[in-house]
Design a protein around this motif. Structure first.
Motif: not given
Length: 196
Positions: A34-57
């Motif tokens: 994320x630090x590297x991407x932001x230094x390159x002026x890249x927008x970062x969009x995080x999908x954190x599957x466990x934090x989002x309580x994603x159901x894989x079933x």
């Protein structure tokens, strides 16, 4: 430029500090990325599957929706729209039993859906930006053993079996092997020197 990061680790992307049984080398790498991407002026969009309580079933109703090209639920529809708008997709997960964990597999099964993100007949992707696909993993298996004895099953499943099949050709794998055997200083050096 926009990057979507799909992060899959039970401790979530916030576990980057060196706290025993609450730390993840993968989360520390995520922080560096994320630090590297932001230094390159890249927008970062995080999908954190466990934090989002994603159901894989995949339930019977989920599969019925998937077959009709209907988003399974609002979370899946949101993930799909975010992928359609990105220039780069980064998957981050540990390799367990030589392949991806259930959350990542379920993400691919439910989110990378026919008639939504690829055409069922031609298998042509609908990701019109032709995003670069990057995969960052950790594993206990030595890299040489993973590639030459086990045949790198993750690369066969992800690159050949998913992305190449749907004509997404820009794929790169970054694998970290046996980091648990390295000293804290060695792990910190790996993190600090990592570049996409």
């Amino acid at each position: 430029m926009k990057t979507v990061i799909i992060f899959d680790h039970p401790y979530t992307s916030t576990a980057s500090e060196n706290v025993p049984h609450q730390r993840s080398f993968l989360a520390a790498i995520y922080k560096q990325v994320v630090t590297q991407l932001k230094a390159e002026n890249t927008e970062v969009d995080l999908i954190d599957l466990h934090a989002d309580h994603f159901d894989p079933v995949m339930s019977a109703q989920d599969l019925a929706n998937w077959r009709r090209g209907v988003p399974i639920n609002d979370q899946i529809a949101d993930y799909q729209q975010r992928l359609l708008a990105t220039d780069q997709i980064i998957f981050m997960f540990p390799i367990w039993w030589e392949v991806m964990p259930a959350m990542t597999k379920g993400f691919l099964d439910k989110v990378y859906a026919k008639e939504t993100l690829y055409e069922a007949g031609s298998m042509q992707t609908k990701l019109t930006r032709q995003p670069k696909i990057k995969v960052i993993t950790t594993m206990s298996t030595p890299t040489w053993l993973y590639r030459w004895v086990f045949g790198a099953p993750l690369l066969k499943a992800l690159f050949r079996g998913t992305f190449l099949k749907t004509r997404l050709f820009h794929f790169k794998w970054y694998g970290f092997s046996q980091v648990e055997k390295k000293s804290l200083e060695q792990r910190q050096r790996l993190i600090q020197t990592f570049k996409l």
